[in-house]
Scaffold this motif. Structure first.
Motif, PDB file in Angstrom:
ATOM      1  N   THR A 111       0.725  -1.071   0.333  1.00  9.10           N
ATOM      2  CA  THR A 111       0.038  -0.440  -0.212  1.00  9.10           C
ATOM      3  C   THR A 111       0.958   1.300   0.003  1.00  9.10           C
ATOM      4  O   THR A 111       0.269   2.458   0.010  1.00  9.10           O
ATOM      5  N   SER A 112       2.441   1.143  -0.476  1.00  6.62           N
ATOM      6  CA  SER A 112       2.828   2.200  -0.679  1.00  6.62           C
ATOM      7  C   SER A 112       2.267   2.906  -1.187  1.00  6.62           C
ATOM      8  O   SER A 112       2.907   4.132  -1.658  1.00  6.62           O
ATOM      9  N   ARG A 148       7.315   7.695 -11.403  1.00 10.08           N
ATOM     10  CA  ARG A 148       5.631   8.682 -10.731  1.00 10.08           C
ATOM     11  C   ARG A 148       5.785   7.511  -9.658  1.00 10.08           C
ATOM     12  O   ARG A 148       4.533   6.530 -10.151  1.00 10.08           O
ATOM     13  N   PRO A 149       5.012   8.091  -8.415  1.00 11.89           N
ATOM     14  CA  PRO A 149       4.183   6.790  -7.575  1.00 11.89           C
ATOM     15  C   PRO A 149       2.992   6.907  -8.237  1.00 11.89           C
ATOM     16  O   PRO A 149       2.406   7.804  -8.426  1.00 11.89           O
ATOM     17  N   HIS A 150       2.024   5.997  -7.683  1.00  3.79           N
ATOM     18  CA  HIS A 150       0.837   5.904  -7.768  1.00  3.79           C
ATOM     19  C   HIS A 150       0.420   6.343  -6.679  1.00  3.79           C
ATOM     20  O   HIS A 150      -1.381   6.474  -7.561  1.00  3.79           O
ATOM     21  N   PHE A 151       0.439   6.704  -6.000  1.00  7.09           N
ATOM     22  CA  PHE A 151      -0.670   7.123  -4.943  1.00  7.09           C
ATOM     23  C   PHE A 151       0.114   7.108  -3.447  1.00  7.09           C
ATOM     24  O   PHE A 151       1.045   6.882  -3.275  1.00  7.09           O
ATOM     25  N   ALA A 152      -0.155   8.335  -2.987  1.00  5.28           N
ATOM     26  CA  ALA A 152       0.746   8.619  -1.596  1.00  5.28           C
ATOM     27  C   ALA A 152      -0.055   6.937  -0.535  1.00  5.28           C
ATOM     28  O   ALA A 152      -1.335   6.548  -0.719  1.00  5.28           O
ATOM     29  N   PRO A 153       1.285   7.264   0.379  1.00  3.96           N
ATOM     30  CA  PRO A 153       0.952   6.396   1.589  1.00  3.96           C
ATOM     31  C   PRO A 153      -0.105   5.601   2.160  1.00  3.96           C
ATOM     32  O   PRO A 153      -0.813   6.319   2.281  1.00  3.96           O
ATOM     33  N   GLN A 154      -0.715   4.930   2.104  1.00  2.00           N
ATOM     34  CA  GLN A 154      -2.375   4.336   2.602  1.00  2.00           C
ATOM     35  C   GLN A 154      -3.395   3.990   3.372  1.00  2.00           C
ATOM     36  O   GLN A 154      -4.045   2.847   1.817  1.00  2.00           O
ATOM     37  N   PRO A 155      -2.394   2.956   4.025  1.00  2.00           N
ATOM     38  CA  PRO A 155      -3.266   1.202   4.506  1.00  2.00           C
ATOM     39  C   PRO A 155      -4.160   1.323   5.006  1.00  2.00           C
ATOM     40  O   PRO A 155      -4.601   0.537   4.885  1.00  2.00           O
ATOM     41  N   ALA A 156      -4.875   2.374   5.272  1.00  2.03           N
ATOM     42  CA  ALA A 156      -6.495   2.272   5.669  1.00  2.03           C
ATOM     43  C   ALA A 156      -7.505   2.435   4.422  1.00  2.03           C
ATOM     44  O   ALA A 156      -8.854   2.249   4.581  1.00  2.03           O
ATOM     45  N   LEU A 262      -3.179 -10.683   9.052  1.00  2.00           N
ATOM     46  CA  LEU A 262      -2.812  -9.929   7.704  1.00  2.00           C
ATOM     47  C   LEU A 262      -3.446 -10.222   6.835  1.00  2.00           C
ATOM     48  O   LEU A 262      -3.167  -9.618   5.685  1.00  2.00           O
ATOM     49  N   ALA A 263      -4.914 -10.585   7.266  1.00  2.00           N
ATOM     50  CA  ALA A 263      -5.606 -10.682   6.914  1.00  2.00           C
ATOM     51  C   ALA A 263      -7.005  -9.684   5.732  1.00  2.00           C
ATOM     52  O   ALA A 263      -7.921  -9.559   6.460  1.00  2.00           O
ATOM     53  N   VAL A 264      -6.177  -8.515   5.194  1.00  2.00           N
ATOM     54  CA  VAL A 264      -6.773  -7.633   4.908  1.00  2.00           C
ATOM     55  C   VAL A 264      -6.360  -7.282   3.379  1.00  2.00           C
ATOM     56  O   VAL A 264      -5.600  -7.321   2.925  1.00  2.00           O
ATOM     57  N   TYR A 265      -7.010  -7.552   2.929  1.00  2.00           N
ATOM     58  CA  TYR A 265      -6.773  -7.904   1.241  1.00  2.00           C
ATOM     59  C   TYR A 265      -7.527  -7.402   0.482  1.00  2.00           C
ATOM     60  O   TYR A 265      -8.336  -6.753   0.493  1.00  2.00           O
ATOM     61  N   ARG A 266      -6.921  -6.091  -0.695  1.00  2.00           N
ATOM     62  CA  ARG A 266      -6.473  -5.250  -1.631  1.00  2.00           C
ATOM     63  C   ARG A 266      -6.934  -5.409  -2.440  1.00  2.00           C
ATOM     64  O   ARG A 266      -5.709  -6.309  -2.777  1.00  2.00           O
ATOM     65  N   ARG A 267      -7.428  -5.235  -3.962  1.00  2.00           N
ATOM     66  CA  ARG A 267      -7.018  -5.551  -4.820  1.00  2.00           C
ATOM     67  C   ARG A 267      -5.935  -4.984  -5.488  1.00  2.00           C
ATOM     68  O   ARG A 267      -5.403  -3.572  -5.374  1.00  2.00           O
ATOM     69  N   LEU A 268      -4.672  -5.903  -6.076  1.00  2.00           N
ATOM     70  CA  LEU A 268      -4.103  -4.759  -7.005  1.00  2.00           C
ATOM     71  C   LEU A 268      -4.417  -4.322  -8.231  1.00  2.00           C
ATOM     72  O   LEU A 268      -5.782  -4.257  -8.783  1.00  2.00           O
ATOM     73  N   GLN A 269      -3.258  -3.861  -8.942  1.00  2.00           N
ATOM     74  CA  GLN A 269      -4.053  -3.610 -10.993  1.00  2.00           C
ATOM     75  C   GLN A 269      -3.623  -4.616 -11.017  1.00  2.00           C
ATOM     76  O   GLN A 269      -4.181  -5.375 -10.938  1.00  2.00           O
ATOM     77  N   LEU A 270      -4.821  -4.006 -12.627  1.00  2.00           N
ATOM     78  CA  LEU A 270      -5.428  -4.093 -13.561  1.00  2.00           C
ATOM     79  C   LEU A 270      -5.057  -6.328 -13.799  1.00  2.00           C
ATOM     80  O   LEU A 270      -5.256  -6.636 -14.350  1.00  2.00           O
ATOM     81  N   SER A 271      -3.297  -5.410 -14.330  1.00  2.00           N
ATOM     82  CA  SER A 271      -3.125  -6.498 -15.092  1.00  2.00           C
ATOM     83  C   SER A 271      -2.478  -7.486 -13.959  1.00  2.00           C
ATOM     84  O   SER A 271      -1.716  -8.430 -13.833  1.00  2.00           O
ATOM     85  N   MET A 272      -2.387  -6.910 -12.764  1.00  2.00           N
ATOM     86  CA  MET A 272      -2.473  -8.793 -11.832  1.00  2.00           C
ATOM     87  C   MET A 272      -3.748  -9.666 -11.713  1.00  2.00           C
ATOM     88  O   MET A 272      -3.982 -10.797 -11.058  1.00  2.00           O
ATOM     89  N   GLY A 273      -4.685  -9.159 -12.191  1.00  2.00           N
ATOM     90  CA  GLY A 273      -5.522  -9.957 -12.132  1.00  2.00           C
ATOM     91  C   GLY A 273      -7.004 -10.611 -11.169  1.00  2.00           C
ATOM     92  O   GLY A 273      -6.897  -8.800 -10.849  1.00  2.00           O
ATOM     93  N   PRO A 274      -7.231 -11.275 -10.213  1.00  2.00           N
ATOM     94  CA  PRO A 274      -7.763 -11.823 -10.216  1.00  2.00           C
ATOM     95  C   PRO A 274      -7.201 -11.124  -8.570  1.00  2.00           C
ATOM     96  O   PRO A 274      -8.033 -11.876  -7.487  1.00  2.00           O
ATOM     97  N   ILE A 275      -5.907 -11.741  -8.622  1.00  4.78           N
ATOM     98  CA  ILE A 275      -5.212 -11.490  -7.078  1.00  4.78           C
ATOM     99  C   ILE A 275      -5.300 -10.057  -5.983  1.00  4.78           C
ATOM    100  O   ILE A 275      -5.487  -8.773  -6.644  1.00  4.78           O
TER     101      ILE A 275
END
Length: 346
Positions: A111-112, A148-156, A262-275
């Motif tokens: 989430t960095s 260029r970063p994709h967003f500001a760090p925001q773990p919440a 650790l079981a807080v799951y977030r969707r990754l970028q589109l290229s990572m598919g269902p992960i």
């Protein structure tokens, strides 16, 4: 026997695509009354395989052990363990510097917002196809600073972006805390305790680094693979990867209760598919559009860009490890483990 034949058929469907030239699959459960292994193209359970990003699980273990021992906190600022000169200019988003606000949790949970030097910019992945090269941690950081970063760090938030530099940074943090090179830390904390005699982080010509297929071309890239230490440089076998995967989820390496945190799951970028990504490992939900909502439960573990994989399916107590060794089609490994999980009748 019936289920073994079903697993073998699914494996053969993948290797029969004429895009896979060698592969191995090992499937077991906790009790040991399920054990099936299949090889293809001369690959077998004791053949060396390149873990690529599946080795991120090793870095995750070290972070969790240090956390459990009170030697770091996930809320620690990365700047506590990394020199100011290394971090300065690493994360500048919309004119604001976030480099010194990054936490260990930002890295572990992806989430960095940091970009991925391996896939972006000069694109190390494409460079791998044409040459063997060596890149240092300092050079990885400098390559990232150009992007260029994709967003500001925001773990919440719900945002996550898969980037190798997150794990490269954690590897550096581990080395600073331990006062040891990463290969020694892995040996001390993982390989030794689990008795993994054929798993290693290559450090020189004395270490075998298997060739990797890109389409029908065999690539030998020992320098490149050895460079990506904390984010994907380890070599193992299917047998030893199975020992590790069971240790990861059954409490042999750290208390199982940490997995809940650790079981807080977030969707990754589109290229990572269902992960989706949690705290240092992947989650693949099986009840989703990708399975026409026919699956149940989730897969937990990791895969690598070379086609390596190590996943646990808690719903059926199934551990699946292996390698398809195909850099051109890393998604095949994800498709295979999803098929195996859904097709296996417990």
């Amino acid at each position: 026997m019936k289920q073994t034949l079903a697993l073998e058929k699914m494996f053969q469907q993948t290797t029969g695509s004429n895009r896979i030239y060698e592969a191995v699959l090992l499937v077991e459960n906790t009790k040991g009354d399920v054990s099936a292994c299949f090889g293809y193209g001369g690959k077998h359970a004791d053949s060396p395989l390149t873990m690529a990003s599946t080795a991120k699980l090793f870095t995750t273990v070290c972070i969790l052990q240090l956390w459990e021992q009170g030697r770091l906190s996930l809320e620690d600022k990365v700047a506590r363990h990394v020199d100011e000169a290394v971090l300065k200019g690493l994360h500048v988003y919309k004119g604001r510097e976030y480099s010194f606000e990054l936490t260990v949790a930002d890295l572990l949970f992806q989430t960095s917002g940091l970009p991925d030097y391996f896939e972006e910019g000069s694109n190390m992945r494409k460079r791998t196809l044409t040459e063997d090269y060596s890149i240092t941690f300092a050079q990885m950081v400098e390559e990232t600073k150009k992007l260029r970063p994709h967003f500001a760090p925001q773990p919440a938030s719900s945002k996550a972006y898969y980037s190798d530099i997150n794990f490269d940074l954690m590897g550096h943090v581990i080395e600073q805390i331990e006062g040891l090179p990463l290969e020694k830390v892995y040996e001390k904390r993982i390989f030794g305790p689990l008795g993994l005699a054929r798993t290693y982080l290559p450090t020189g010509p004395e270490h075998t680094v298997p060739e990797i297929y890109y389409k029908d071309q065999r690539l030998h890239r020992p320098q490149a693979i050895s460079s990506y230490r904390a984010s994907g440089g380890c070599i193992t076998t299917a047998v030893e990867l199975m020992v590790f995967l069971k240790g990861f989820f059954n409490g042999a390496l750290f208390p199982v209760r940490l997995l809940e945190k650790l079981a807080v799951y977030r969707r990754l970028q589109l290229s990572m598919g269902p992960i989706r990504y949690g705290g240092g490992f992947m989650q693949i939900p099986l009840r989703s559009a990708n399975t026409l909502f026919m699956g149940k439960g989730e897969l937990l573990g990791h895969s690598g860009t070379t086609g390596s994989f190590a996943f646990y399916y808690p719903l059926k107590d199934l551990f699946m490890v292996g390698d398809l060794n195909q850099l051109a089609h890393p998604s095949y490994a994800i498709r295979l483990v999803m098929k195996l999980a859904m097709g296996y009748k417990a």
